[in-house]
Design an enzyme around this catalytic site. Structure first.
Site, PDB file in Angstrom:
ATOM      1  CE  LYS A 104     103.562  -2.263  22.673  1.00  0.00           C
ATOM      2  NZ  LYS A 104     104.961  -2.523  22.959  1.00  0.00           N
ATOM      3  NE  ARG A 142     107.748   5.394  24.768  1.00  0.00           N
ATOM      4  CZ  ARG A 142     107.026   4.339  25.107  1.00  0.00           C
ATOM      5  NH1 ARG A 142     107.590   3.329  25.760  1.00  0.00           N
ATOM      6  NH2 ARG A 142     105.734   4.277  24.830  1.00  0.00           N
ATOM      7  CE1 TYR A 197     127.393 -27.538  30.004  1.00  0.00           C
ATOM      8  CE2 TYR A 197     125.113 -26.767  29.915  1.00  0.00           C
ATOM      9  CZ  TYR A 197     126.222 -27.310  29.281  1.00  0.00           C
ATOM     10  OH  TYR A 197     126.171 -27.629  27.960  1.00  0.00           O
ATOM     11  CG  MET A 232     120.558 -22.747  24.122  1.00  0.00           C
ATOM     12  SD  MET A 232     121.752 -22.800  22.771  1.00  0.00           S
ATOM     13  CE  MET A 232     123.160 -21.981  23.514  1.00  0.00           C
TER      14      MET A 232
END
Length: 334
Positions: free
Chosen positions: A33, A117, A240, A288
């Site tokens: 999964k 859950r 940055y 990024m």
């Protein structure tokens, strides 16, 4: 090109460890999964098939279809109800799910033994079995899920007792499999009482039980390629921000590499430091699509074991692994 490297030998070594504990490869149900916990569902499925795995579990129908060609004996979908009958096992998480599932579908009935859950209540078991028959579904399995098997706690023992008591109530109600253990649960329960264990993070090299972690080997490495190199001088800042990393040496060779937070490699807290397995430090803020290191190598291994990163980010290994962008190429090394 940046890439995710999958170590086949480590994967198989981890599988060997769990098979030895379970007693049979047929009892090892591998977690595919969420893109095989970030490792890449298709390459991992292929490796599972070659190893001899017959049972796997996935998140939804999309993932199930992605591994169709590997022809596993059983694919268990945890969180999706299809609109038409499929060959997969569909999870019943609530009584209301039963009437939504197409007739003649194979179903796995989940029981809440203490995690609170998903799953029906234990006292709803007979009602659920009757409804499964009424709506013409095929009961393939009854299962539960340990909530804290990684801890030394009475909670796991109590969940096991509740599940066993429940199973006695439905004896003779059909030929269905029974399972409750996750990766840590394999070491907290009597595996002879169950048909399989659903092992996810464990086969990928991690478990939150220290005495067993030493037998497991991380499967994933993240590799970044160099985009450019430059010489910076004392007082220069990297990346940055006016308060970003400040060079303290007279001269320093640094390089920019093609992995960033857009690829799932999280930004590092500026009050902390991270060093790669080859002791290269991330300098300044992770961007990024890139990051900078005190290295001139053409490529660098950003991690080959995510436990240190998980500690740095105050999170768990699962989150680090599953966050790695699925578009990054997965390469299997043998």
């Amino acid at each position: 090109m940046s890439r995710v490297v999958i170590n086949k030998q480590n994967l198989y070594s981890n599988m060997d460890f769990f098979v030895q504990k379970l007693g049979s490869v047929d009892k090892l149900c591998v977690g595919l999964k969420d893109n095989a916990y970030g490792h890449g569902i298709e390459p991992i499925a292929k490796l599972c098939k070659s190893y001899g795995i017959t049972n796997v579990f996935v998140k939804n129908l999309k993932e199930a279809k992605m591994i169709d060609r590997f022809d596993f004996d059983k694919v268990h979908i945890l969180n999706y109800i299809p609109k038409i009958k499929t060959k997969y096992d569909i999870t019943i998480n609530y009584l209301e799910d039963i009437k939504k599932i197409p007739q003649n579908s194979n179903v796995q009935l989940k029981v809440d033994t203490g995690m609170h859950r998903n799953g029906i209540k234990p006292d709803e078991i007979k009602k659920a079995i009757n409804q499964i028959t009424k709506y013409k579904l095929n009961l393939s399995g009854i299962f539960s899920h340990y909530c804290c098997a990684d801890e030394e706690t009475i909670k796991t023992i109590n969940q096991h007792k509740i599940f066993q008591k429940l199973l006695k109530k439905v004896e003779g109600k059909g030929n269905f499999e029974k399972h409750i253990a996750n990766s840590s649960g394999v070491f907290r329960t009597d595996n002879e009482l169950y048909d399989k264990a659903r092992v996810g993070i464990g086969v990928y090299g991690y478990i939150d039980i220290p005495k067993y972690q030493k037998y497991l080997k991380p499967v994933m490495s993240l590799i970044a390629n160099k985009s450019s190199t430059r010489i910076v001088r004392k007082g220069d800042r990297v990346g940055y921000g006016s308060d970003s990393y400040e060079v303290v040496k007279n001269t320093l060779a640094i390089s920019n590499y093609d992995i960033g937070y857009g690829d799932g490699f999280f930004r590092i807290d500026e009050n902390k430091s991270y060093f790669t397995p080859n002791n290269k430090e991330i300098l300044g803020r992770v961007s990024m699509d890139s990051l900078s290191l005190n290295s001139i190598a053409d490529e660098v291994v950003l991690f080959d074991d995510v436990r240190e990163l998980a500690k740095l980010h105050n999170t768990i290994t699962y989150e680090i692994l599953t966050s790695i962008n699925s578009e990054l190429k997965r390469v299997v090394v043998y």
